[in-house]
Write a protein that holds these residues in place. Structure first.
Motif, PDB file in Angstrom:
ATOM      1  N   VAL A 150      32.878  39.495  -8.744  1.00 20.16           N
ATOM      2  CA  VAL A 150      34.229  39.093  -8.336  1.00 20.16           C
ATOM      3  C   VAL A 150      35.196  39.287  -9.502  1.00 20.16           C
ATOM      4  O   VAL A 150      36.286  39.858  -9.336  1.00 20.16           O
ATOM      5  N   GLU A 151      34.816  38.835 -10.683  1.00 23.34           N
ATOM      6  CA  GLU A 151      35.699  38.972 -11.844  1.00 23.34           C
ATOM      7  C   GLU A 151      35.936  40.437 -12.201  1.00 23.34           C
ATOM      8  O   GLU A 151      37.022  40.795 -12.653  1.00 23.34           O
ATOM      9  N   ALA A 152      34.948  41.297 -11.965  1.00 22.17           N
ATOM     10  CA  ALA A 152      35.126  42.730 -12.217  1.00 22.17           C
ATOM     11  C   ALA A 152      36.161  43.323 -11.257  1.00 22.17           C
ATOM     12  O   ALA A 152      37.018  44.118 -11.667  1.00 22.17           O
ATOM     13  N   VAL A 153      36.107  42.928  -9.990  1.00 29.86           N
ATOM     14  CA  VAL A 153      37.092  43.399  -9.007  1.00 29.86           C
ATOM     15  C   VAL A 153      38.480  42.885  -9.380  1.00 29.86           C
ATOM     16  O   VAL A 153      39.462  43.633  -9.344  1.00 29.86           O
ATOM     17  N   VAL A 154      38.558  41.614  -9.757  1.00 31.24           N
ATOM     18  CA  VAL A 154      39.845  41.015 -10.144  1.00 31.24           C
ATOM     19  C   VAL A 154      40.462  41.776 -11.320  1.00 31.24           C
ATOM     20  O   VAL A 154      41.646  42.101 -11.310  1.00 31.24           O
ATOM     21  N   ALA A 155      39.653  42.092 -12.316  1.00 29.78           N
ATOM     22  CA  ALA A 155      40.153  42.820 -13.482  1.00 29.78           C
ATOM     23  C   ALA A 155      40.572  44.244 -13.104  1.00 29.78           C
ATOM     24  O   ALA A 155      41.630  44.724 -13.523  1.00 29.78           O
ATOM     25  N   ASP A 156      39.749  44.909 -12.287  1.00 31.74           N
ATOM     26  CA  ASP A 156      40.027  46.293 -11.907  1.00 31.74           C
ATOM     27  C   ASP A 156      41.297  46.417 -11.078  1.00 31.74           C
ATOM     28  O   ASP A 156      42.066  47.362 -11.242  1.00 31.74           O
ATOM     29  N   LYS A 157      41.547  45.455 -10.195  1.00 29.47           N
ATOM     30  CA  LYS A 157      42.692  45.514  -9.282  1.00 29.47           C
ATOM     31  C   LYS A 157      43.894  44.695  -9.756  1.00 29.47           C
ATOM     32  O   LYS A 157      44.888  44.607  -9.053  1.00 29.47           O
ATOM     33  N   ALA A 158      43.797  44.087 -10.935  1.00 26.93           N
ATOM     34  CA  ALA A 158      44.881  43.266 -11.500  1.00 26.93           C
ATOM     35  C   ALA A 158      45.305  42.154 -10.523  1.00 26.93           C
ATOM     36  O   ALA A 158      46.490  41.933 -10.302  1.00 26.93           O
ATOM     37  N   ILE A 159      44.322  41.469  -9.974  1.00 29.65           N
ATOM     38  CA  ILE A 159      44.582  40.360  -9.053  1.00 29.65           C
ATOM     39  C   ILE A 159      44.810  39.091  -9.874  1.00 29.65           C
ATOM     40  O   ILE A 159      44.064  38.811 -10.798  1.00 29.65           O
ATOM     41  N   GLU A 160      45.832  38.347  -9.511  1.00 35.27           N
ATOM     42  CA  GLU A 160      46.179  37.126 -10.239  1.00 35.27           C
ATOM     43  C   GLU A 160      45.512  35.914  -9.592  1.00 35.27           C
ATOM     44  O   GLU A 160      45.958  35.424  -8.565  1.00 35.27           O
ATOM     45  N   VAL A 161      44.413  35.464 -10.189  1.00 35.23           N
ATOM     46  CA  VAL A 161      43.709  34.272  -9.722  1.00 35.23           C
ATOM     47  C   VAL A 161      44.228  33.082 -10.519  1.00 35.23           C
ATOM     48  O   VAL A 161      44.269  33.121 -11.751  1.00 35.23           O
ATOM     49  N   ALA A 162      44.622  32.021  -9.825  1.00 31.15           N
ATOM     50  CA  ALA A 162      45.118  30.824 -10.510  1.00 31.15           C
ATOM     51  C   ALA A 162      43.958  30.103 -11.205  1.00 31.15           C
ATOM     52  O   ALA A 162      44.047  29.787 -12.387  1.00 31.15           O
ATOM     53  N   GLU A 163      42.879  29.839 -10.452  1.00 33.56           N
ATOM     54  CA  GLU A 163      41.719  29.118 -10.998  1.00 33.56           C
ATOM     55  C   GLU A 163      40.465  29.471 -10.230  1.00 33.56           C
ATOM     56  O   GLU A 163      40.525  29.859  -9.063  1.00 33.56           O
ATOM     57  N   TYR A 164      39.339  29.318 -10.907  1.00 33.81           N
ATOM     58  CA  TYR A 164      38.014  29.438 -10.279  1.00 33.81           C
ATOM     59  C   TYR A 164      37.408  28.046 -10.237  1.00 33.81           C
ATOM     60  O   TYR A 164      37.576  27.256 -11.161  1.00 33.81           O
ATOM     61  N   HIS A 165      36.702  27.743  -9.145  1.00 34.74           N
ATOM     62  CA  HIS A 165      36.082  26.433  -8.960  1.00 34.74           C
ATOM     63  C   HIS A 165      34.668  26.592  -8.427  1.00 34.74           C
ATOM     64  O   HIS A 165      34.404  27.492  -7.636  1.00 34.74           O
ATOM     65  N   GLU A 166      33.777  25.693  -8.832  1.00 32.11           N
ATOM     66  CA  GLU A 166      32.426  25.612  -8.269  1.00 32.11           C
ATOM     67  C   GLU A 166      32.349  24.338  -7.450  1.00 32.11           C
ATOM     68  O   GLU A 166      32.715  23.265  -7.934  1.00 32.11           O
ATOM     69  N   LEU A 167      31.891  24.468  -6.213  1.00 32.32           N
ATOM     70  CA  LEU A 167      31.775  23.308  -5.342  1.00 32.32           C
ATOM     71  C   LEU A 167      30.310  23.003  -5.100  1.00 32.32           C
ATOM     72  O   LEU A 167      29.535  23.879  -4.726  1.00 32.32           O
ATOM     73  N   ALA A 168      29.935  21.761  -5.297  1.00 32.34           N
ATOM     74  CA  ALA A 168      28.560  21.335  -5.021  1.00 32.34           C
ATOM     75  C   ALA A 168      28.381  21.277  -3.510  1.00 32.34           C
ATOM     76  O   ALA A 168      29.277  20.859  -2.785  1.00 32.34           O
TER      77      ALA A 168
END
Length: 73
Positions: A54-72
């Motif tokens: 996911v982070e590779a796609v975000v970097a490649d496409k210059a997508i602006e993600v506000a935050e990443y979260h892990e949900l139990a």
């Protein structure tokens, strides 16, 4: 475990979903859970094991993600 990416705009959430699906990743748009806040109200969920992809796609496409979260579960 499920992970979420949150965004400041609806456009970025939709762009994220489209780009990740094109890369073969299992993502879906969901409303942001109440315990997490984002101004656009949309998040994308994906398996936490795919975070690196996911982070590779975000970097490649210059997508602006506000935050990443892990949900139990």
């Amino acid at each position: 475990m499920e992970c979420l990416a949150t965004f400041d705009t609806t456009h970025m959430a939709l762009f994220f979903e489209k780009a990740c699906r094109a890369a073969g990743l299992n993502v879906k748009i969901i409303p942001v859970p109440r315990q997490i806040s984002a101004s656009c109200g949309l998040a994308c969920s994906y398996p936490c094991g795919d975070r690196g992809k996911v982070e590779a796609v975000v970097a490649d496409k210059a997508i602006e993600v506000a935050e990443y979260h892990e949900l139990a579960s």
